[in-house]
Design an enzyme around this catalytic site. Structure first.
Site, PDB file in Angstrom:
ATOM      1  N   ASN A   6      -0.054  14.916   0.913  1.00  0.00           N
ATOM      2  CA  ASN A   6       0.647  14.273   0.154  1.00  0.00           C
ATOM      3  C   ASN A   6      -0.012  14.447  -1.129  1.00  0.00           C
ATOM      4  O   ASN A   6      -1.270  13.720  -1.356  1.00  0.00           O
ATOM      5  CB  ASN A   6       0.701  13.252   0.167  1.00  0.00           C
ATOM      6  CG  ASN A   6       2.049  12.817  -1.025  1.00  0.00           C
ATOM      7  OD1 ASN A   6       2.446  13.461  -2.288  1.00  0.00           O
ATOM      8  ND2 ASN A   6       2.147  10.944  -0.784  1.00  0.00           N
ATOM      9  N   PHE A   7      -0.578  15.505  -2.166  1.00  0.00           N
ATOM     10  CA  PHE A   7      -1.003  15.530  -3.451  1.00  0.00           C
ATOM     11  C   PHE A   7      -1.160  14.677  -4.575  1.00  0.00           C
ATOM     12  O   PHE A   7      -1.663  14.911  -5.381  1.00  0.00           O
ATOM     13  CB  PHE A   7      -0.869  17.245  -4.260  1.00  0.00           C
ATOM     14  CG  PHE A   7      -1.577  18.456  -3.369  1.00  0.00           C
ATOM     15  CD1 PHE A   7      -2.389  18.573  -2.340  1.00  0.00           C
ATOM     16  CD2 PHE A   7      -1.302  19.212  -3.708  1.00  0.00           C
ATOM     17  CE1 PHE A   7      -2.711  19.277  -1.546  1.00  0.00           C
ATOM     18  CE2 PHE A   7      -1.841  20.783  -3.185  1.00  0.00           C
ATOM     19  CZ  PHE A   7      -2.787  20.555  -1.998  1.00  0.00           C
ATOM     20  N   LYS A   8       0.318  13.797  -4.448  1.00  0.00           N
ATOM     21  CA  LYS A   8       0.353  12.879  -5.841  1.00  0.00           C
ATOM     22  C   LYS A   8       0.561  14.228  -6.705  1.00  0.00           C
ATOM     23  O   LYS A   8       0.899  14.313  -6.594  1.00  0.00           O
ATOM     24  CB  LYS A   8      -0.062  11.757  -4.812  1.00  0.00           C
ATOM     25  CG  LYS A   8      -0.126  11.753  -3.838  1.00  0.00           C
ATOM     26  CD  LYS A   8      -0.741   9.792  -3.342  1.00  0.00           C
ATOM     27  CE  LYS A   8      -0.803   9.247  -2.187  1.00  0.00           C
ATOM     28  NZ  LYS A   8      -1.358   7.903  -2.662  1.00  0.00           N
ATOM     29  N   HIS A  90       8.541   6.513  -0.338  1.00  0.00           N
ATOM     30  CA  HIS A  90       7.316   7.080  -0.462  1.00  0.00           C
ATOM     31  C   HIS A  90       7.164   5.323  -1.470  1.00  0.00           C
ATOM     32  O   HIS A  90       8.142   5.321  -2.472  1.00  0.00           O
ATOM     33  CB  HIS A  90       6.384   8.214  -1.387  1.00  0.00           C
ATOM     34  CG  HIS A  90       5.058   7.371  -1.026  1.00  0.00           C
ATOM     35  ND1 HIS A  90       4.254   7.053  -2.361  1.00  0.00           N
ATOM     36  CD2 HIS A  90       4.275   8.520  -0.251  1.00  0.00           C
ATOM     37  CE1 HIS A  90       2.881   6.460  -1.348  1.00  0.00           C
ATOM     38  NE2 HIS A  90       2.544   7.803  -0.353  1.00  0.00           N
ATOM     39  N   GLU A 159       3.371   3.640   6.221  1.00  0.00           N
ATOM     40  CA  GLU A 159       2.376   3.955   5.642  1.00  0.00           C
ATOM     41  C   GLU A 159       2.213   2.594   4.912  1.00  0.00           C
ATOM     42  O   GLU A 159       2.772   2.300   3.714  1.00  0.00           O
ATOM     43  CB  GLU A 159       2.713   4.674   4.509  1.00  0.00           C
ATOM     44  CG  GLU A 159       2.763   6.071   4.915  1.00  0.00           C
ATOM     45  CD  GLU A 159       2.070   7.176   3.820  1.00  0.00           C
ATOM     46  OE1 GLU A 159       1.362   8.165   3.758  1.00  0.00           O
ATOM     47  OE2 GLU A 159       3.365   6.902   2.432  1.00  0.00           O
ATOM     48  N   GLY A 165      -4.865   4.267  -0.280  1.00  0.00           N
ATOM     49  CA  GLY A 165      -5.697   4.077  -1.093  1.00  0.00           C
ATOM     50  C   GLY A 165      -6.937   3.798  -1.698  1.00  0.00           C
ATOM     51  O   GLY A 165      -7.814   3.928  -2.156  1.00  0.00           O
ATOM     52  N   SER A 195      -5.383   5.541   4.294  1.00  0.00           N
ATOM     53  CA  SER A 195      -6.311   5.956   4.254  1.00  0.00           C
ATOM     54  C   SER A 195      -6.790   6.881   5.617  1.00  0.00           C
ATOM     55  O   SER A 195      -8.002   6.767   6.260  1.00  0.00           O
ATOM     56  CB  SER A 195      -6.714   4.566   4.438  1.00  0.00           C
ATOM     57  OG  SER A 195      -7.125   4.077   2.695  1.00  0.00           O
TER      58      SER A 195
END
Ligand code: 13P
Length: 237
Positions: A6-8, A90, A159, A165, A195
């Site tokens: 996921n590039f975000k 998300h 998640e 993160g 993570s």
């Protein structure tokens, strides 16, 4: 297994293209058996070379084909690039962008009607985690309100919000406990995210109920993401 990045809000059109090319080359050279997903920003979407097992997906969309929703991206704009996989639910969209469960369910229904793969994200915040497994599970089940869990192109990504993160992944026992409980009611493949990195991907993929990972930070490096795909190929389930 599904190995997803996921590039975000990272990568430009140019740098995403280079990244995708490198992953495509790696996957075809190694004949990797992983189902690789790359959720790129809207501005980087394009028609990429079709490499078996790799799909570039969208991180978001507005549940409309086309219309007057200034600043939003509808499905017509995704279809132009043949997008066949989308992220929904998300935690960053739930908590930072304040998406409600009813809006998330509307997006889910919309994507389901278009028969695309849905990677549906769920996860509990730290204060719920501290209340124990029953509190965690009831929080997670609430995130399925309005969601058709029998959709045959559904993939679920667990998640935990506190692990995203932070560099602090959930323990293998915690992942196993939650995924096993989810499995009691769900038949969709279950991914873990939060993570995940080169150093822990192997043990996470070895969790029995885990069928893949959704990776943020550690995947934003072509070499590291390729290494994660390579490690996944060594895990026999
Ligand atoms: P990190 O891998 O940076 O924790 O992010 C996980 C995530 O949110 C993937 O969707």
């Amino acid at each position: 297994m599904i190995i997803a990045s996921n590039f975000k809000t990272n990568y430009t059109r140019g740098s995403a293209k280079a990244f995708i090319k490198e992953i495509q080359t790696f996957v075809s050279h190694t004949k990797s058996e992983q189902n690789v997903r790359i959720f790129a920003p809207f501005t980087a979407l394009d028609r990429f070379d079709e490499i078996q097992n790799i799909k570039v997906g969208a991180q978001n969309f507005y549940p409309i084909q086309s219309g007057s929703y200034t600043g939003e991206i509808g499905f017509e704009q995704l279809e132009e690039f043949g997008i066949d996989t989308v992220l929904i639910g998300h935690s960053e969209r739930r908590h930072i962008l304040k998406e409600s469960q009813s809006f998330i369910a509307a997006k889910y229904d919309f994507a389901k009607a278009r028969e695309v793969e849905i990677v549906y994200c769920i996860g509990e915040p730290q204060e719920i985690r501290m209340q124990g497994i029953d509190a965690i599970m009831s929080y997670l089940w609430e995130q399925f309100e309005g969601i058709d869990i029998h959709y045959d192109r559904l993939v679920i990504a667990y998640e935990p919000v506190w692990a995203i993160g932070t560099g602090l992944s959930a323990s293998l026992e915690d992942i196993e406990e939650v995924l096993t409980r989810l499995q009691e009611k769900l038949s969709a493949p279950l991914l873990y995210g939060g993570s995940v990195k080169v150093e822990n991907i192997e043990s996470i993929l070895n969790v029995k109920a885990c069928e893949g990972v959704l990776v943020g930070t550690a995947s934003w490096n072509e070499k590291a993401f390729c290494e994660m795909i390579r490690i996944a190929d060594t895990v026999k389930k």
